[in-house]
Design a protein around this motif. Sequence first.
Motif, PDB file in Angstrom:
ATOM      1  N   CYS A  51       0.855  -1.187   0.000  1.00 18.90           N
ATOM      2  CA  CYS A  51       0.000   0.000   0.000  1.00 18.90           C
ATOM      3  C   CYS A  51       0.889   1.233   0.000  1.00 18.90           C
ATOM      4  O   CYS A  51       0.722   2.133  -0.794  1.00 18.90           O
ATOM      5  CB  CYS A  51      -0.914   0.020   1.217  1.00 18.90           C
ATOM      6  N   HIS A 181      -7.203   3.301  -2.720  1.00 19.97           N
ATOM      7  CA  HIS A 181      -6.372   2.340  -3.445  1.00 19.97           C
ATOM      8  C   HIS A 181      -7.248   1.141  -3.782  1.00 19.97           C
ATOM      9  O   HIS A 181      -7.698   0.401  -2.902  1.00 19.97           O
ATOM     10  CB  HIS A 181      -5.149   1.941  -2.616  1.00 19.97           C
ATOM     11  N   GLU A 184      -7.393  -2.693  -2.453  1.00 17.89           N
ATOM     12  CA  GLU A 184      -7.446  -2.991  -1.018  1.00 17.89           C
ATOM     13  C   GLU A 184      -8.876  -3.390  -0.632  1.00 17.89           C
ATOM     14  O   GLU A 184      -9.609  -2.673   0.021  1.00 17.89           O
ATOM     15  CB  GLU A 184      -6.910  -1.766  -0.248  1.00 17.89           C
ATOM     16  N   HIS A 313      -7.109   1.962   4.674  1.00 17.38           N
ATOM     17  CA  HIS A 313      -6.294   1.261   3.669  1.00 17.38           C
ATOM     18  C   HIS A 313      -6.039  -0.178   4.128  1.00 17.38           C
ATOM     19  O   HIS A 313      -6.406  -0.573   5.231  1.00 17.38           O
ATOM     20  CB  HIS A 313      -4.920   1.940   3.539  1.00 17.38           C
ATOM     21  N   ALA A 314      -5.363  -0.932   3.277  1.00 19.70           N
ATOM     22  CA  ALA A 314      -4.796  -2.234   3.636  1.00 19.70           C
ATOM     23  C   ALA A 314      -3.504  -2.385   2.836  1.00 19.70           C
ATOM     24  O   ALA A 314      -3.394  -1.834   1.751  1.00 19.70           O
ATOM     25  CB  ALA A 314      -5.760  -3.363   3.278  1.00 19.70           C
TER      26      ALA A 314
HETATM   27 ZN   LIG Z   1      -3.555   2.109   0.359  1.00 19.36          ZN
END
Ligand SMILES: [Zn+2]
Length: 425
Positions: A51, A181, A184, A313-314
């Motif tokens: 990420c 993103h 994710e 996120h991830a």
């Molecule tokens: Zn991310």
Amino acid sequence: MKVFALLGLALPFVAAKVSYDGYKAFHIDTPEDFDHVEAKLQDINYVSMACESNHKGFDIAVSPESLAAFEKLGLKVDVLHEDLGADIALEGTLSPYVSARKEADVGLAAAALPDLSYFNSYHQFQDHLDFLDDLQAAFPSNSEIFTAGNSLEGRPIQGIHLYGASGPGTKPAIIWHGTVHAREWIVAPTVEYMAYKLVEGYQRGDAKVKAALNSYDFYIMPVVNPDGFTYTQSGDRLWRKNRQRRSSSSCVGTDVNRNWPYQWNIPGGSSTNPCAETYRGASAGDTPENQVLTNHTLSVGEAQGIKFYVDWHAFSQLILLPYGYSCSAKVDNLSKQMALAKGVSQAIKAVNGLDFVYGPTCETIYQTAGGSNDWVADIAGAELAWAVELRPGPGGSGGFVIPPSNIIPSGKENWAGMLRLFETF
Ligand SMILES: [Zn+2]
């Protein structure tokens, strides 16, 4: 006839879906020799699996034809996926979400909460919109669906606004963004699970949840990069950026989380190469998605003030505080933010035993420029502006591609973290 003619025209230009069959994914430890390792990888065909880039290691998926050469390098690695293609298959099919409310045509009456079986699988973009619609319909006096604007390809950037007894727009705001993103996938259902728990807890009369919703207005947007997210299902499971084309390059996509118009051009914190995963755009804030998000955040901030922002996120299990752009600049209330993040981390760990490391972004991972939490902290004036990286852990198996059986555990652990925060801030 017309349909066939169109298909005939379109087919030569339709790219096949990217296959990761036989790709093996690794976490490479690089305690001191990051540049050295990067140089060694020059002749290896691989896809980045991180990420955020960071100097503590690489996460990469190596193509089948480069595997032998990669293994000869003798790097210290943990295996993330023996066969990435096989693990993508284990994510399962995208089960269609059937809206009980739409089926029953219940009209204006309050509907039942969406069925929790929604969280048993990953979903197409439209299902995410339907789920939010159903959640809103189940909570009609305390919520509304809002569209902050549209993506480049015209998809709605949508959220649910939840509020308590004093009605909408009167309390400080809590704003959550997810899936900037695109790859994710654990993010959107985790955020939706927490939105569900806010509604369900308020209706049940849970004192903590009622206090939170009576004190703050929540603006929850599970998918802020719908074009990229849609492309992860139609084209490339590992797509990260938006789908913007630039006249200067044949590469597609800008990293919307390097495009926020604040400290945007700090060297080293993003890429000027349109082919890179962290491409920052041609100028600050020049992605349609970022413009939608900055306009919405500013208008909420001006009207109500922002208590707390999270960009979800991830992966890597991190709670990241400002700043990303500098390791020496400190937010004024850093010690308070650190204390709160510690409490969140402890509450998360108490659920499933997972460790979430916390700290300022630059010191904890690496310098980032044009990131959301710096902008939301300094420009929109949020008291707390975080990025949370969900499960799995940094060296743990899975990366972006983990089975949907992780969705509810991820939702539960982060919900516990947020409940702790609401009690303490
Ligand atoms: Zn991310």
